[in-house]
Each structure stands twice: as C-alpha cells, then as structure tokens.
Design an enzyme around this catalytic site. Structure first.
Site, mmCIF file in Angstrom:
data_model
loop_
_atom_site.group_PDB
_atom_site.id
_atom_site.type_symbol
_atom_site.label_atom_id
_atom_site.label_comp_id
_atom_site.label_asym_id
_atom_site.label_seq_id
_atom_site.Cartn_x
_atom_site.Cartn_y
_atom_site.Cartn_z
ATOM 1 N N TYR A 166 1.221 -1.237 0.195
ATOM 2 C CA TYR A 166 -0.076 0.213 -0.439
ATOM 3 C C TYR A 166 1.199 1.486 0.236
ATOM 4 O O TYR A 166 2.204 1.163 0.411
ATOM 5 C CB TYR A 166 -1.154 -0.158 1.214
ATOM 6 C CG TYR A 166 -0.279 -0.120 2.607
ATOM 7 C CD1 TYR A 166 -0.411 1.578 3.130
ATOM 8 C CD2 TYR A 166 -0.174 -0.564 3.137
ATOM 9 C CE1 TYR A 166 0.450 2.039 3.922
ATOM 10 C CE2 TYR A 166 1.066 0.349 4.133
ATOM 11 C CZ TYR A 166 1.231 0.905 4.846
ATOM 12 O OH TYR A 166 1.748 1.441 5.828
ATOM 13 N N CYS A 167 -0.046 2.341 -0.270
ATOM 14 C CA CYS A 167 1.320 3.710 0.063
ATOM 15 C C CYS A 167 0.117 4.755 -0.242
ATOM 16 O O CYS A 167 -0.142 4.592 0.988
ATOM 17 C CB CYS A 167 1.946 3.755 -2.199
ATOM 18 S SG CYS A 167 0.847 3.612 -3.129
ATOM 19 N N ARG A 168 0.140 6.125 -0.952
ATOM 20 C CA ARG A 168 -0.719 6.907 -0.596
ATOM 21 C C ARG A 168 -1.973 7.060 -0.532
ATOM 22 O O ARG A 168 -2.519 8.144 0.118
ATOM 23 C CB ARG A 168 -0.308 7.994 -0.864
ATOM 24 C CG ARG A 168 1.579 8.853 -0.219
ATOM 25 C CD ARG A 168 2.300 10.025 -1.348
ATOM 26 N NE ARG A 168 3.240 10.285 -0.555
ATOM 27 C CZ ARG A 168 4.131 10.275 -1.110
ATOM 28 N NH1 ARG A 168 3.910 10.383 -2.805
ATOM 29 N NH2 ARG A 168 5.422 10.681 -1.098
#
Length: 210
Positions: A166-168
């Site tokens: 996952y990221c932003r």
C-alpha cells in the site's frame, strides 16, 4: 460568501499544490523535504505552500531553523480525495492520464478483506512509501520497504504468504509498481485498493514509529 468559497478552490487550482497536499497529508514535512519529493525548487515550493496556508488548507510550525508543514485537518484530505475521485469519474482525460501514470491495472484487495486477513495472520503487508511517511503512521505489522528498495529486499518477505502493498492512496503508483516487482520475484501480491488515509478514516488502527 461564494467568493470566499472560490478562494479555497483557487488555492487548489494547481497540480503542484494538489501534489503538496497529497504529500503533507501523509506526514509533516519541511519545505526542503517537500521540494525534494516533488522535484520543485525550494523557493517555488515555499510559494505554493504559502498559498495553501493562507487558504487554511495547511498549517505550519517552526522547528529550529526549519518550517514544517502538515495538512490542516482530515476534512482537507477528504476534500482532496473528492476532487480526485470526481475528476477521475467525470473526465475521460483524467482517466487516461491516471491509467498511464499507474502503468496499467494490477490485482487489488479491498480494505475490509485486508482487515479480515490481518486478523487471521495469513498475509504480509508492505508499506512502500518513504520512511518519513511510514514513521508518521502506518498499518500495524506493515514492513517499511520504500519502493526504490523493494527489489533488493525481496528476501526479507516470506515466499509462502501473499504480500499486500500500500502507499498514499488510490492514485499513488508506488503500490502498483510494488505488485509488479513482487510478482516478478515470484511472490503472490496485490495492492490495497486505496491507501493509508482511507484506512485511517474507516477507523482501522494506525501505529506510529516510536
């Protein structure tokens, strides 16, 4: 009154300022850090931040010789997400550029499914954002491996478990790139459909580095 509303909209009417909002919604950052992350000159970055500050979208504080910025409230993050979602849903051009930015569709997992899988302990989560963002808040048990380090650190992840990156948020390309790297390395991998801001707003726990 409507002129006042327009001032807020005008402050957001810049791709550069929206990018800055995206980054400071993840973690408090100095002007110099933000300039590096976004590829802007420090002076130009500072000017954009002043526009956002005057509109009440970011707040700042002094830390020694540095000025640190963060998003003013969770409502600002919600507004940013709404602008992105409406733009993607209603504009064919935005959909085309978003697809090109993300590099094509990859397998994904919903927030609810990940929450359930974490409870059963049969999934590995990787946070591929910069370390400063991980330190400010992350999904519990997530491994901090910035995207530019992932390929060299694959052996740190178990080969017999599915990996979720996952990221932003929905339009952050780090997670998509991570899935491709993981799959090329022989791992079963998916990306979280959204990102940490949506996870937080859903009421799921967040941990911060001590």
């Amino acid at each position: 009154m409507y002129e006042g509303f327009a001032l807020t909209a005008k402050a957001m009417a810049s791709g550069r300022r929206l990018e800055l909002l995206d980054v400071v919604s993840q973690a408090e950052r100095s002007v110099e850090d933000l300039a590096t992350v976004t590829g802007m000159a420090v002076a130009n970055c500072s000017q954009h931040l002043q526009v956002l500050r005057r509109a009440g979208l970011v707040v700042s504080r002094r830390d020694g010789n540095r000025i640190l910025y963060q998003v003013a409230s969770e409502r600002v993050v919600e507004l940013l997400d709404l602008v992105r979602d409406v733009s993607h849903d209603r504009s064919p051009l935005v959909r085309e550029t978003a697809e090109a930015h993300l590099g094509g569709e990859v397998s994904s997992i919903s927030r609810q499914e990940l929450w359930e899988r974490l409870a059963s302990g049969d999934v590995v989560v990787v946070d591929v954002r910069p370390l400063a963002e991980y330190a400010a808040g992350h999904i519990p048990t997530a491994h901090p491996i910035p995207i530019h380090e992932l390929e060299a650190r694959l052996e740190e992840l178990p080969a017999d478990m599915e990996v979720v990156a996952y990221c932003r948020g929905r339009f952050c390309a780090f997670a998509d790139e991570a899935v491709r790297i993981l799959q090329a390395g022989g791992r079963r991998a998916r990306r979280l459909e959204e990102g940490l801001p949506e996870w937080r707003r859903a009421g799921h726990p967040i941990e911060a580095a001590s």
